[in-house]
Each structure stands twice: as structure tokens, then as C-alpha cells.
Design a protein around this motif. Structure first.
Motif, mmCIF file in Angstrom:
data_model
loop_
_atom_site.group_PDB
_atom_site.id
_atom_site.type_symbol
_atom_site.label_atom_id
_atom_site.label_comp_id
_atom_site.label_asym_id
_atom_site.label_seq_id
_atom_site.Cartn_x
_atom_site.Cartn_y
_atom_site.Cartn_z
ATOM 1 N N LEU A 1 1.008 -1.330 0.006
ATOM 2 C CA LEU A 1 0.036 -0.037 -0.147
ATOM 3 C C LEU A 1 0.610 1.367 0.003
ATOM 4 O O LEU A 1 2.075 1.218 0.462
ATOM 5 C CB LEU A 1 -0.851 -0.022 1.224
ATOM 6 N N ASN A 2 0.155 2.515 -0.366
ATOM 7 C CA ASN A 2 0.588 3.611 -0.322
ATOM 8 C C ASN A 2 0.008 4.222 0.775
ATOM 9 O O ASN A 2 -0.924 4.138 1.259
ATOM 10 C CB ASN A 2 0.534 4.735 -1.320
ATOM 11 N N TYR A 3 0.924 5.291 1.692
ATOM 12 C CA TYR A 3 0.521 5.790 2.766
ATOM 13 C C TYR A 3 0.552 7.476 2.711
ATOM 14 O O TYR A 3 1.480 7.973 2.084
ATOM 15 C CB TYR A 3 1.275 5.587 3.983
ATOM 16 N N SER A 4 -0.371 8.153 3.505
ATOM 17 C CA SER A 4 -0.192 9.530 3.170
ATOM 18 C C SER A 4 0.030 10.288 4.598
ATOM 19 O O SER A 4 0.163 11.515 4.669
ATOM 20 C CB SER A 4 -1.615 10.263 2.822
ATOM 21 N N SER B 1 -3.532 4.533 4.973
ATOM 22 C CA SER B 1 -3.454 4.163 3.754
ATOM 23 C C SER B 1 -4.176 5.063 2.765
ATOM 24 O O SER B 1 -5.342 5.429 2.905
ATOM 25 C CB SER B 1 -4.210 2.768 3.459
ATOM 26 N N ALA B 2 -3.434 5.507 1.739
ATOM 27 C CA ALA B 2 -3.966 6.633 0.784
ATOM 28 C C ALA B 2 -5.119 5.501 -0.009
ATOM 29 O O ALA B 2 -6.155 6.426 -0.747
ATOM 30 C CB ALA B 2 -2.849 6.800 -0.252
ATOM 31 N N GLN B 3 -5.008 4.383 -0.186
ATOM 32 C CA GLN B 3 -6.307 3.531 -1.009
ATOM 33 C C GLN B 3 -7.333 3.882 -0.344
ATOM 34 O O GLN B 3 -8.470 3.720 -0.821
ATOM 35 C CB GLN B 3 -5.491 1.959 -1.223
ATOM 36 N N ASN B 4 -7.291 3.699 0.962
ATOM 37 C CA ASN B 4 -8.516 3.540 1.835
ATOM 38 C C ASN B 4 -9.248 4.909 2.294
ATOM 39 O O ASN B 4 -10.249 4.789 3.034
ATOM 40 C CB ASN B 4 -8.265 2.479 2.898
ATOM 41 N N GLU C 1 -7.660 14.145 3.816
ATOM 42 C CA GLU C 1 -8.052 14.733 4.992
ATOM 43 C C GLU C 1 -8.101 13.804 6.025
ATOM 44 O O GLU C 1 -7.803 14.074 7.222
ATOM 45 C CB GLU C 1 -9.515 15.572 4.903
ATOM 46 N N GLU C 2 -8.545 12.638 6.006
ATOM 47 C CA GLU C 2 -8.688 11.757 6.845
ATOM 48 C C GLU C 2 -7.297 11.432 7.300
ATOM 49 O O GLU C 2 -7.009 11.094 8.486
ATOM 50 C CB GLU C 2 -9.203 10.274 6.479
ATOM 51 N N CYS C 3 -6.404 11.211 6.330
ATOM 52 C CA CYS C 3 -5.112 10.816 6.675
ATOM 53 C C CYS C 3 -4.198 11.863 7.461
ATOM 54 O O CYS C 3 -3.155 11.809 8.097
ATOM 55 C CB CYS C 3 -4.090 10.528 5.564
ATOM 56 N N TYR C 4 -4.734 13.119 7.661
ATOM 57 C CA TYR C 4 -4.250 14.207 8.278
ATOM 58 C C TYR C 4 -4.890 14.460 9.545
ATOM 59 O O TYR C 4 -4.605 15.306 10.359
ATOM 60 C CB TYR C 4 -4.396 15.529 7.645
ATOM 61 N N SER C 5 -5.870 13.605 9.922
ATOM 62 C CA SER C 5 -6.759 13.800 11.246
ATOM 63 C C SER C 5 -6.189 13.308 12.408
ATOM 64 O O SER C 5 -5.306 12.481 12.588
ATOM 65 C CB SER C 5 -8.345 13.131 11.065
#
Length: 295
Positions: free
Chosen positions: A64-67, A222-225, A229-233
Motif C-alpha cells: 500500500l501507499n500511505y499519506s 493508507s492512501a487507498q482507503n 483529510e482523513e490521513c491528516y486527522s
């Protein structure tokens, strides 16, 4: 050098993740990319042996890729007497082309017999790198496993060795400094580069060169899921306010590393930048910000 005065929280956190890492098999999170026949799975997939010889090196990467997240790998690098030209790397990299990609690097540059192994870190944003920092390590990275970690959130990127911060790259986008935002996957590789050890080419009579990796759990968004904004929360612990800056104990350890062990910092290389240092270097040197906080 002793770094025993690290926050209790971070020590406990490290113990928790170490315990989890022992229980995660490689193929749950990662896949082979190239040099498959040079990678050996050990301990029911909980450790990998990477080999470099004159036929091939090898690389693996996360599915996976991640943010954002906390990314780590326990590594023991090749320990032959002469590893000039051998590069052992653990890094995050986006899928964009070389001219546009983001990347966060740990790179062990090998050594000439009798000399120390240099650890280089680098940061690429939108294809622009040349942000190298290099340190002489206070331990033998070939003698035992050590944990190499990156915290990446909207406020800062911090590189750690075990629980000691060795590099901080702050988010200065408000001051016109690009910051890595592209989704990235985790990669590790064992490969060759003539530039890595003062231009010395690899001496294959010392081959094979062997590295080991452990700790395949991943704590990332995960950037896929998820959307950005969610990855920065604050739903993710690494985005909480306590990880926006180093705490006072970490700051002291970080300054100690810079003072005693750093042998190159692009922010000090005026010859490299005759028209002026990069903006982030000027911000830090002018004291406009210190550890992300206004004076």
C-alpha cells in the motif's frame, strides 16, 4: 554516547511496537520487487536476509501507499571489512516520475576498510532533492539490529534511530517551502552506487554482502482507503499535537547528534548554493522558527 534520557512515553511506545513487529510476517504488508532470488525469508517470514553479489541486489516494498504515519524497519547492514559502493536503504517514495516524486531516505553508504559507515538522509519534494545530511554513527550498524523510524504528519517529518531523533524537516509551506504530501509506499533495498563512498567502486572479492530486516508492521494511513483529510486527522496518533514538535528531551538529543556526529548538512553548504541557501535553511538559521514554534 548515551541516550537514556528519552521520554517514558516514547520508550513504552517503542516496546509496544517491537512486540508487535515480532508477530507480523513479511508477506502480510510487503512484496518482493526485484532480486527475488537474493532475498531469503527467515523465522516464519518475520526476518528477511538480503544479499548483494555481482549478479544482483534486491528490493522489497509495501503493498500500500500511505499519506501519513509512523514507518520503521529494524535493520542490520552488511558488515564485511570493505563495503565501499554498497548502499543499504530504507525509504518512502511516491509513484510520481523522478522529476515530480516525493521521497524520504535512510541510506547507509558503506565504508572503506578501517573507516566508519556513513548514514545519509535526504528529502525530495516534487522531484527536488539535494537536501542531504550525513552523520557518523555512534554504534556499529552491522553489529546489531537498530530501529530506523520516520514520523510523517502535516507538521513535520522526523527521522529517528531507535528513540533518538537525528533529523527534522518542518512544514514551512506558509513560508513558501514545499513539503512532501504525495502518497508514498515503504521500500528497502540493497544495491550499488559508485558515488556512495568517496567515489570508490565496489570490490566484489568481499561479496556477498548481506543485510537483515525485521519489523514489518506498519502504522500508517493508507492512501487507498482514506482521503488526504482523513490521513491528516487526529484519529491517527501520529497527527496529535504532541507529535507536531520534538519534546524538550528529544530536542536535546537531536542537538547532541547534530553537534557530535553530523559531518555534512546541505544547509551549511554555501558553495552548493552560490545564489543563496534554500528557504528552509534561511528560516531555521534566522531563528524565525525554532522547533516549529515562533520565538
Amino acid at each position: 554516547m548515551a541516550f537514556s534520557v528519552i521520554s517514558v512515553f516514547f520508550l513504552l511506545l517503542g516496546e509496544i511496537f517491537a512486540a508487535e513487529n515480532d508477530d507480523i510476517a513479511f508477506d502480510k504488508k510487503y512484496e518482493f520487487i526485484w532480486g527475488n532470488d537474493h532475498i531469503l525469508s527467515l523465522n516464519q517470514g518475520r526476518e528477511l536476509q538480503l544479499t548483494l553479489d555481482n549478479r544482483s541486489g534486491c528490493k522489497f516494498a509495501s503493498y500500500l501507499n500511505y499519506s501519513s504515519g509512523f514507518f520503521h524497519m529494524r535493520m542490520k547492514i552488511p558488515g564485511n571489512n570493505n563495503t565501499a559502493g554498497v548502499v543499504t536503504s530504507f525509504y518512502l517514495m511516491s509513484k510520481a516520475s523522478a522529476s515530480q516524486h516525493d521521497e524520504l531516505d535512510f541510506e547507509f553508504l558503506g565504508n572503506i576498510e578501517g573507516q566508519q559507515i556513513t548514514l545519509q538522509t535526504n528529502v525530495f519534494v516534487n522531484g527536488v532533492g539535494d537536501r542531504e545530511q550525513r552523520i557518523n554513527l555512534w554504534f556499529d550498524p552491522a553489529g546489531n539490529f537498530h530501529d530506523y523510524k520516520i514520523i510523517w504528519n502535516p507538521h513535520q517529518v522526523v527521522f529517528f534511530i531507535d528513540d533518538t531523533p537525528i533529523r527534522v524537516f518542518k512544514n514551512y509551506t506558509n513560508y513558501g517551502v514545499p513539503y512532501p504530501t504525495q502518497p508514498m509506499r515503504i521500500e528497502a533495498a540493497l544495491w550499488t552506487a559508485d558515488w556512495a563512498t568517496f567515489g570508490h567502486k565496489i570490490n566484489w572479492t568481499y561479496a556477498p554482502f548481506v543485510a537483515h530486516c525485521q519489523g514489518f508492521d506498519i502504522s500508517g494511513c493508507s492512501a487507498q482507503n482514506s482521503d488526504v483529510e482523513e490521513c491528516y486527522s487526529s484519529n491517527h496518533w501520529w497527527n496529535n499535537m504532541e507529535y507536531w514538535n520534538l519534546n524538550s528531551t528529544q530536542q536535546k538529543a537531536y542537538e547532541n547528534v547534530r553537534k557530535k556526529y553530523m559531518n555534512y548538512d546541505y544547509c551549511d553548504d554555501k558553495a552548493k548554493y552560490p545564489s543563496g541557501l534554500p528557504r528552509e535553511c534561511v528560516i531555521q538559521k534566522n531563528g524565525r522558527l525554532h522547533n516549529g514554534q515562533k520565538y
